[in-house]
Write a protein that holds these residues in place. Structure first.
Motif, PDB file in Angstrom:
ATOM      1  N   ARG A   1     -40.349 -48.322 -20.598  1.00  0.00           N
ATOM      2  CA  ARG A   1     -41.184 -49.179 -21.046  1.00  0.00           C
ATOM      3  C   ARG A   1     -41.241 -50.168 -19.967  1.00  0.00           C
ATOM      4  NH1 ARG A   1     -41.224 -48.594 -26.901  1.00  0.00           N
ATOM      5  NH2 ARG A   1     -39.581 -46.962 -27.378  1.00  0.00           N
ATOM      6  N   ILE A   2     -42.242 -50.862 -19.684  1.00  0.00           N
ATOM      7  CA  ILE A   2     -42.486 -51.904 -18.719  1.00  0.00           C
ATOM      8  C   ILE A   2     -43.553 -52.723 -18.890  1.00  0.00           C
ATOM      9  CG2 ILE A   2     -44.380 -50.403 -17.399  1.00  0.00           C
ATOM     10  CD1 ILE A   2     -43.251 -51.596 -15.007  1.00  0.00           C
ATOM     11  N   ARG A   3     -43.253 -54.343 -19.028  1.00  0.00           N
ATOM     12  CA  ARG A   3     -43.966 -55.226 -19.253  1.00  0.00           C
ATOM     13  C   ARG A   3     -43.522 -56.621 -18.368  1.00  0.00           C
ATOM     14  NH1 ARG A   3     -44.441 -58.609 -24.142  1.00  0.00           N
ATOM     15  NH2 ARG A   3     -43.246 -57.125 -25.187  1.00  0.00           N
ATOM     16  N   THR A   4     -44.525 -57.200 -17.975  1.00  0.00           N
ATOM     17  CA  THR A   4     -44.436 -58.348 -17.338  1.00  0.00           C
ATOM     18  C   THR A   4     -44.586 -59.431 -18.030  1.00  0.00           C
ATOM     19  OG1 THR A   4     -45.341 -57.357 -15.101  1.00  0.00           O
ATOM     20  CG2 THR A   4     -45.159 -59.767 -15.245  1.00  0.00           C
ATOM     21  N   THR A   5     -43.612 -60.493 -18.023  1.00  0.00           N
ATOM     22  CA  THR A   5     -43.550 -61.763 -18.680  1.00  0.00           C
ATOM     23  C   THR A   5     -43.904 -62.928 -17.611  1.00  0.00           C
ATOM     24  OG1 THR A   5     -42.005 -60.995 -20.438  1.00  0.00           O
ATOM     25  CG2 THR A   5     -42.080 -63.181 -20.265  1.00  0.00           C
TER      26      THR A   5
ATOM     27  N   ALA B   1     -40.017 -53.488 -29.453  1.00  0.00           N
ATOM     28  CA  ALA B   1     -41.061 -52.890 -30.316  1.00  0.00           C
ATOM     29  C   ALA B   1     -42.531 -52.705 -30.064  1.00  0.00           C
ATOM     30  CB  ALA B   1     -41.086 -53.674 -31.810  1.00  0.00           C
ATOM     31  N   GLU B   2     -42.846 -53.988 -29.046  1.00  0.00           N
ATOM     32  CA  GLU B   2     -44.230 -54.275 -28.878  1.00  0.00           C
ATOM     33  C   GLU B   2     -44.548 -53.698 -27.383  1.00  0.00           C
ATOM     34  OE1 GLU B   2     -45.010 -58.559 -28.794  1.00  0.00           O
ATOM     35  OE2 GLU B   2     -44.150 -58.794 -30.926  1.00  0.00           O
ATOM     36  N   THR B   3     -43.544 -53.084 -26.567  1.00  0.00           N
ATOM     37  CA  THR B   3     -43.854 -52.442 -25.492  1.00  0.00           C
ATOM     38  C   THR B   3     -44.048 -50.957 -25.627  1.00  0.00           C
ATOM     39  OG1 THR B   3     -42.858 -54.277 -24.385  1.00  0.00           O
ATOM     40  CG2 THR B   3     -43.307 -52.069 -23.038  1.00  0.00           C
ATOM     41  N   GLU B   4     -45.150 -50.432 -25.163  1.00  0.00           N
ATOM     42  CA  GLU B   4     -45.629 -48.930 -25.193  1.00  0.00           C
ATOM     43  C   GLU B   4     -44.419 -48.185 -24.341  1.00  0.00           C
ATOM     44  OE1 GLU B   4     -49.306 -45.711 -24.927  1.00  0.00           O
ATOM     45  OE2 GLU B   4     -49.342 -47.849 -24.538  1.00  0.00           O
TER      46      GLU B   4
ATOM     47  N   GLN C   1     -39.251 -63.795 -26.067  1.00  0.00           N
ATOM     48  CA  GLN C   1     -38.976 -62.648 -27.010  1.00  0.00           C
ATOM     49  C   GLN C   1     -37.541 -62.159 -26.993  1.00  0.00           C
ATOM     50  OE1 GLN C   1     -42.392 -59.920 -26.125  1.00  0.00           O
ATOM     51  NE2 GLN C   1     -42.873 -60.201 -28.065  1.00  0.00           N
ATOM     52  N   THR C   2     -37.282 -61.691 -28.221  1.00  0.00           N
ATOM     53  CA  THR C   2     -35.963 -61.040 -28.444  1.00  0.00           C
ATOM     54  C   THR C   2     -36.258 -59.799 -27.613  1.00  0.00           C
ATOM     55  OG1 THR C   2     -36.336 -60.206 -30.497  1.00  0.00           O
ATOM     56  CG2 THR C   2     -35.367 -62.256 -30.527  1.00  0.00           C
ATOM     57  N   PRO C   3     -35.035 -59.033 -27.234  1.00  0.00           N
ATOM     58  CA  PRO C   3     -34.954 -57.813 -26.899  1.00  0.00           C
ATOM     59  C   PRO C   3     -35.556 -56.760 -27.868  1.00  0.00           C
ATOM     60  CG  PRO C   3     -32.791 -58.665 -26.365  1.00  0.00           C
ATOM     61  CD  PRO C   3     -33.790 -59.794 -27.287  1.00  0.00           C
TER      62      PRO C   3
END
Length: 626
Positions: free
Chosen positions: A554-558, A572-575, A565-567
């Motif tokens: 899973r990968i997402r840039t903040t 849960a929100e990252t595909e 966001q909590t871990p």
């Protein structure tokens, strides 16, 4: 105090020495009188004796006990159980709850056994093993009476977990340590470890008429002799550093007393403008990121058109006992950065660090952030922690008591030995690394050939006494870096000052750097963070070549100004995606790199402090130090 007085006091001169005394000139003392009477006992000697002897006695006692206990503190263990036991004694409600739990487990096991007796089948198990517990997965464990035996064992483990945990008033670390050690003790009594209680072993023994046991005995003696003689484990002869491990072509272009810097040869006509500098952990040899050709992250990066530099750490001995964390920063990370900047002066550097090397890379980035020009294009942290509050079960062995024994042990040796260090890591996964392996090798008579990662794992290093003590006490125990109290080279380090974008990789099954702990980089930094959660463990999750079956991430840039966001919410929100995170990382680096240039051939870095007069073939000499 005279020279003889000092030598007498510290034990380097025997009290019955022959020869001149401090006040006797060249005359020999009379044989009729004891020799030690000839040495005057001055007031200075008494004061030194009175003040230094107690500390020396404590030091030697701790070091001796530390050796016997493998570096662990018995006081820490006793204190944990004493804290738990006394609180349980004064908690009648908890005692009642434990009694109810015991009665319930007896009822469940009895009902399960009765079902089996009546119909030889049940609707399900009393208790399912944990997801990571593979001891009872073989179908033979579902046959009578082994199904009841292993269910009884799992219920017993669960019962003792209920007994140890949840006692009001017990310190969390004491509870966690008591629970961990109780689980370790119970694991030694698992039916999977006993010949007559393990259906896999009994079935194999009948099928092979005991030949598996004969092979197991031979394997046991071979392993024992190899360990005692310092030889490599069986099968590891198939792997040789410089031939099929750490074999990516390159040159050592810089060397000092602590590091060798390897520049790898380009494999593409053009390369990205910005080079990559990788700081591996000094807890093991550097080449986990340059294993066999198909598993080498370095080879993959050069194939993608990057100029890659890698640090190879010296394997320290007793003579390096006083090398501290500042030395690893100044003569390690910063020296390597200076050398890369000299080799590639036209571009900033993509700095990457793995495990302890990642922590050091973050400290180096924080240190450089105080300057007008950091020279960093990005910062990549691979399974690396910067906040050690939730550092997993490894932190159970980090306490004032534990570190006192460990520091005295290291002070006497000058370093932490690789066997002492490896024992702690094996305990964290004792089912897989000790008991299951022993059952397979010595009961079933199976010896599977090792892979490149196993060969690397057996090639351990030592840790300098001062550096390891500082690392454990300042980072693990006091968590100074996360709390903004960490000083390095006389400068306060703040991770929030880092302005380079961060790429942080964590793994789902990491027992050394649990991914929620790695995730805390979001809180401590004030820059854009691209976070990756990949399948696998601390090592195998990082060595995740493209095409490896079953790999996901899973990968997402903040952005730096986004709300936290909590871990759990992030996950849960990252595909989840199939494949290797290596491809995502190289794509991320490409976006932060300039126009391509002609490939750079390795050349000697001509800066002060370089002990080399000409380049040497990779992997250099430090990696071969025993």
């Amino acid at each position: 105090m005279t020279w003889e007085d000092q030598r007498l006091m510290d034990g380097s001169l025997s009290p019955d020495f022959s020869g001149p005394t401090a006040n006797a000139g060249s005359a020999k003392p009379s044989p009729a009188s004891p020799r030690w009477l000839e040495v005057p006992f001055t007031g200075d000697m008494f004061e030194a004796f009175r003040h230094e002897l107690p500390a020396k006695l404590d030091h030697h006692a701790h070091a001796m006990v530390g050796k016997l206990m493998g570096g662990f503190s018995p006081i820490s263990v006793m204190g944990s159980y004493l804290d738990w036991g006394t609180h349980l004694l004064f908690s009648p409600g908890k005692q009642m709850q434990v009694a109810f739990k015991a009665a319930d487990k007896v009822r469940r096991l009895t009902a399960y056994a009765q079902q089996l007796t009546a119909s030889n089948a049940t609707d399900g198990l009393c208790i399912e093993p944990l997801a990571q517990d593979r001891r009872f997965r073989d179908e033979s464990w579902q046959t009578w009476p082994f199904n009841v035996i292993h269910q009884h064992f799992l219920l017993t483990q669960q019962f003792w977990h209920n007994v140890i945990t949840g006692v009001p008033g017990v310190r969390p670390q004491h509870e966690a340590l008591a629970d961990f050690l109780t689980r370790q003790a119970l694991d030694t009594m698992s039916p999977s470890n006993a010949f007559f209680l393990n259906p896999e072993v009994l079935q194999r023994t009948m099928e092979e008429r005991g030949e598996n046991l004969l092979r197991g005995v031979l394997y046991f003696w071979d392993d024992t002799f190899r360990q005692l003689s310092g030889r490599r484990p069986a099968g590891h002869e198939a792997f040789t550093v410089g031939e099929n491990l750490a074999a990516t072509p390159g040159e050592v272009v810089y060397r000092n007393h602590l590091i060798e810097l390897i520049q790898y040869a380009p494999t593409t006509e053009e390369v990205r403008l910005e080079p990559i500098l990788i700081l591996p952990a000094w807890i093991m040899k550097y080449y986990i990121l340059d294993l066999s050709a198909e598993n080498s992250l370095v080879r993959y990066l050069t194939g993608q058109g990057f100029t890659v530099f890698m640090v190879s750490w010296r394997n320290p001995g007793a003579g390096e006992r006083d090398i501290g964390f500042d030395s690893y920063l100044e003569d390690g990370a910063l020296a390597a950065l200076r050398a890369v900047n000299e080799a590639v002066p036209e571009a900033d550097v993509h700095l990457a660090g793995y495990c302890l090397g990642g922590t050091l890379a973050a400290v180096a980035a924080g240190y450089l952030s105080k300057r007008e020009k950091t020279g960093l294009a990005s910062l990549t942290l691979l399974a690396a922690q910067v906040d050690f509050e939730g550092a997993g079960e490894l932190s159970l062995f980090i306490s004032d008591s534990q570190l006192t024994f460990l520091e005295d042990l290291m002070e006497e040796q000058g370093y932490l030995d690789k066997q002492q260090m490896g024992g702690a890591f094996q305990m964290l996964r004792s089912n897989d690394l000790i008991w299951s392996r022993g059952m397979r090798h010595y009961w079933l008579g199976e010896r599977r050939p090792p892979n490149d990662l196993m060969a690397w794992n057996a090639d351990g290093t030592r840790m300098p006494a001062r550096m390891h003590a500082e690392y454990l006490r300042r980072l693990y125990l006091d968590n100074e870096l996360a709390h903004g109290r960490f000083d390095a080279l006389g400068q306060s380090i703040s991770l929030s000052d880092i302005d380079a974008p961060i790429f942080a990789v964590s793994t789902t099954k990491d027992h050394v750097a649990p991914w929620p702990s790695v995730y805390k980089i979001h809180i401590l930094s004030d820059t854009d963070v691209t976070f990756v959660l990949t399948s696998g463990g601390h090592n195998a999750g990082i060595v995740s070549k493209p095409g490896h079956a079953g790999r996901t991430f899973r990968i997402r840039t903040t952005p730096h100004d986004a709300k936290f966001q909590t871990p759990e919410a992030w996950e849960a929100e990252t595909e989840e995606q199939d494949g290797s995170w290596w491809l995502a990382w190289t794509a991320w680096l490409e976006k932060r790199s300039g126009d391509p240039v002609l490939g750079r051939q390795p050349r000697l870095v001509e800066i002060a402090g370089n002990d080399l007069t000409q380049t040497e073939k990779a992997p250099g000499s430090y990696v071969f130090q025993l």
